[in-house]
Design a protein around this motif. Structure first.
Motif, mmCIF file in Angstrom:
data_model
loop_
_atom_site.group_PDB
_atom_site.id
_atom_site.type_symbol
_atom_site.label_atom_id
_atom_site.label_comp_id
_atom_site.label_asym_id
_atom_site.label_seq_id
_atom_site.Cartn_x
_atom_site.Cartn_y
_atom_site.Cartn_z
ATOM 1 N N TYR A 84 0.552 -1.387 0.083
ATOM 2 C CA TYR A 84 0.281 -0.175 -0.372
ATOM 3 C C TYR A 84 0.375 0.844 0.101
ATOM 4 O O TYR A 84 1.983 1.220 0.422
ATOM 5 C CB TYR A 84 -0.743 0.046 1.177
ATOM 6 C CG TYR A 84 -0.589 -0.075 2.685
ATOM 7 C CD1 TYR A 84 0.104 1.510 3.724
ATOM 8 C CD2 TYR A 84 0.347 -0.958 3.120
ATOM 9 C CE1 TYR A 84 0.503 1.435 4.412
ATOM 10 C CE2 TYR A 84 0.861 -0.977 4.672
ATOM 11 C CZ TYR A 84 1.112 -0.055 5.011
ATOM 12 O OH TYR A 84 2.066 0.603 6.408
ATOM 13 N N THR A 85 0.471 2.217 -0.477
ATOM 14 C CA THR A 85 1.002 3.687 0.119
ATOM 15 C C THR A 85 0.142 4.488 0.889
ATOM 16 O O THR A 85 -0.307 4.446 1.233
ATOM 17 C CB THR A 85 0.579 4.503 -1.482
ATOM 18 O OG1 THR A 85 1.074 3.779 -2.480
ATOM 19 C CG2 THR A 85 1.767 5.808 -1.488
ATOM 20 N N CYS A 86 1.097 4.791 1.637
ATOM 21 C CA CYS A 86 0.262 5.232 3.466
ATOM 22 C C CYS A 86 0.352 6.791 2.714
ATOM 23 O O CYS A 86 0.154 7.413 2.155
ATOM 24 C CB CYS A 86 1.709 5.581 3.731
ATOM 25 S SG CYS A 86 1.291 6.472 5.522
ATOM 26 N N ASP A 87 -1.217 7.054 3.297
ATOM 27 C CA ASP A 87 -2.271 7.963 3.330
ATOM 28 C C ASP A 87 -1.351 8.935 3.885
ATOM 29 O O ASP A 87 -1.730 10.407 4.072
ATOM 30 C CB ASP A 87 -3.053 7.544 3.253
ATOM 31 C CG ASP A 87 -4.045 6.989 2.161
ATOM 32 O OD1 ASP A 87 -3.866 8.147 0.905
ATOM 33 O OD2 ASP A 87 -4.360 5.815 2.380
ATOM 34 N N ALA A 88 -0.560 8.695 4.988
ATOM 35 C CA ALA A 88 0.423 9.761 5.410
ATOM 36 C C ALA A 88 1.354 10.490 5.295
ATOM 37 O O ALA A 88 1.581 11.318 5.301
ATOM 38 C CB ALA A 88 0.389 9.760 7.113
ATOM 39 N N CYS A 89 2.279 9.170 4.794
ATOM 40 C CA CYS A 89 3.860 10.503 4.389
ATOM 41 C C CYS A 89 4.570 9.670 2.596
ATOM 42 O O CYS A 89 5.119 10.355 1.963
ATOM 43 C CB CYS A 89 4.702 9.234 5.753
ATOM 44 S SG CYS A 89 4.528 7.435 5.458
ATOM 45 N N GLY A 90 2.974 8.973 2.197
ATOM 46 C CA GLY A 90 3.745 8.990 0.515
ATOM 47 C C GLY A 90 4.224 7.315 0.547
ATOM 48 O O GLY A 90 4.417 7.628 -0.888
ATOM 49 N N THR A 91 4.897 6.840 1.500
ATOM 50 C CA THR A 91 6.217 5.637 1.538
ATOM 51 C C THR A 91 4.649 4.309 1.123
ATOM 52 O O THR A 91 3.951 4.693 1.781
ATOM 53 C CB THR A 91 7.098 6.200 2.075
ATOM 54 O OG1 THR A 91 6.578 5.160 3.442
ATOM 55 C CG2 THR A 91 7.894 6.712 2.396
ATOM 56 N N GLU A 104 -10.593 2.540 1.544
ATOM 57 C CA GLU A 104 -8.920 2.309 0.863
ATOM 58 C C GLU A 104 -7.969 3.556 1.397
ATOM 59 O O GLU A 104 -7.189 3.478 0.307
ATOM 60 C CB GLU A 104 -8.740 2.385 -0.972
ATOM 61 C CG GLU A 104 -8.987 1.213 -1.135
ATOM 62 C CD GLU A 104 -9.719 0.985 -2.560
ATOM 63 O OE1 GLU A 104 -8.837 1.485 -3.037
ATOM 64 O OE2 GLU A 104 -10.317 0.149 -3.921
ATOM 65 N N PHE A 105 -7.962 3.731 2.637
ATOM 66 C CA PHE A 105 -7.549 4.476 3.864
ATOM 67 C C PHE A 105 -6.640 3.571 4.646
ATOM 68 O O PHE A 105 -6.840 3.312 4.887
ATOM 69 C CB PHE A 105 -7.786 5.612 4.432
ATOM 70 C CG PHE A 105 -7.189 6.263 5.708
ATOM 71 C CD1 PHE A 105 -6.789 7.364 4.364
ATOM 72 C CD2 PHE A 105 -6.843 6.197 6.816
ATOM 73 C CE1 PHE A 105 -6.633 8.586 5.724
ATOM 74 C CE2 PHE A 105 -6.418 7.388 7.779
ATOM 75 C CZ PHE A 105 -5.951 8.174 6.562
ATOM 76 N N ASP A 106 -4.435 4.151 4.225
ATOM 77 C CA ASP A 106 -4.169 2.965 5.016
ATOM 78 C C ASP A 106 -2.690 3.795 5.299
ATOM 79 O O ASP A 106 -2.482 4.634 4.471
ATOM 80 C CB ASP A 106 -3.522 1.801 4.041
ATOM 81 C CG ASP A 106 -4.164 1.053 3.337
ATOM 82 O OD1 ASP A 106 -4.658 0.719 3.985
ATOM 83 O OD2 ASP A 106 -5.071 1.509 2.021
#
Length: 193
Positions: A84-91, A104-106
């Motif tokens: 997944y792509t972290c919705d907080a930091c983008g990594t 689809e929020f991770d």
């Protein structure tokens, strides 16, 4: 004679036992960090290890970044890509995350537990607030981190002082905050109930 009791975690079928003075560096299956300064629990036969803090992370979380639903701690991504792509930091992430399946929020477990404010006394005289979405009206705004001088992607979280227009990447604020406050970070973490 006392017997060492293990701890059960939903992410692993076997009991996890406290590992005292491991002969080698271990990596936590939850956060991918090593065992430098934290108690570790693990299953040696499966090579499955968790920091004590990761082991005790809440299973469900109400987080101020995603108020529409509870977030659920998942040991693995549920997507077919197994990441997944972290919705907080983008990594990218492929381990534990707090997730909202309908949206689809991770977010990485460690991002979910970031402090709401940090103090970077050597760089700025006000506390910086954790910002979940851009407060800038113009979507073409280019925002530069006041610590590293690189551009901040405003689609992800950042720390900001609205009074002074001073802001930083998550990682710049946390690394400077940890250095300056010498471990005070843990006491600043607020898990939202």
């Amino acid at each position: 004679m006392g017997r060492c009791q293990g701890k059960q975690h939903f992410s692993h079928p076997h009991m996890l036992k406290l590992i005292v003075d491991p002969p080698e560096t271990l990596t936590c299956n939850a956060c991918d960090k090593s065992n430098i300064s934290s108690n570790f629990y693990g299953c040696n036969s499966c090579q499955y290890f968790l920091h004590e803090n990761c082991l005790n992370a809440p299973r469900f979380l109400d987080h101020s970044s995603h108020t529409s639903h509870h977030l659920t701690l998942l040991p693995l991504p549920t997507y077919s890509s197994r990441s997944y792509t972290c919705d907080a930091c983008g990594t990218a992430g492929n381990g534990f995350s707090f997730s909202c399946a309908p949206c689809e929020f991770d977010i990485h477990m460690q991002c979910a537990l970031l402090p709401q404010t940090v103090c970077l006394c050597k760089h700025h005289h006000h506390e910086l607030q954790l910002i979940f979405e851009s407060t800038f009206d113009d979507e073409n705004t280019i925002f530069v981190c006041d610590i590293c001088q690189d551009n901040v992607d405003l689609s992800y979280w950042f720390y900001y002082c609205v009074h002074c227009d001073f802001g930083t990447h998550l990682e710049c604020a946390i690394s400077k905050s940890v250095i300056q406050q010498e471990g005070k970070l843990a006491s600043q973490m607020d898990v939202v109930d």
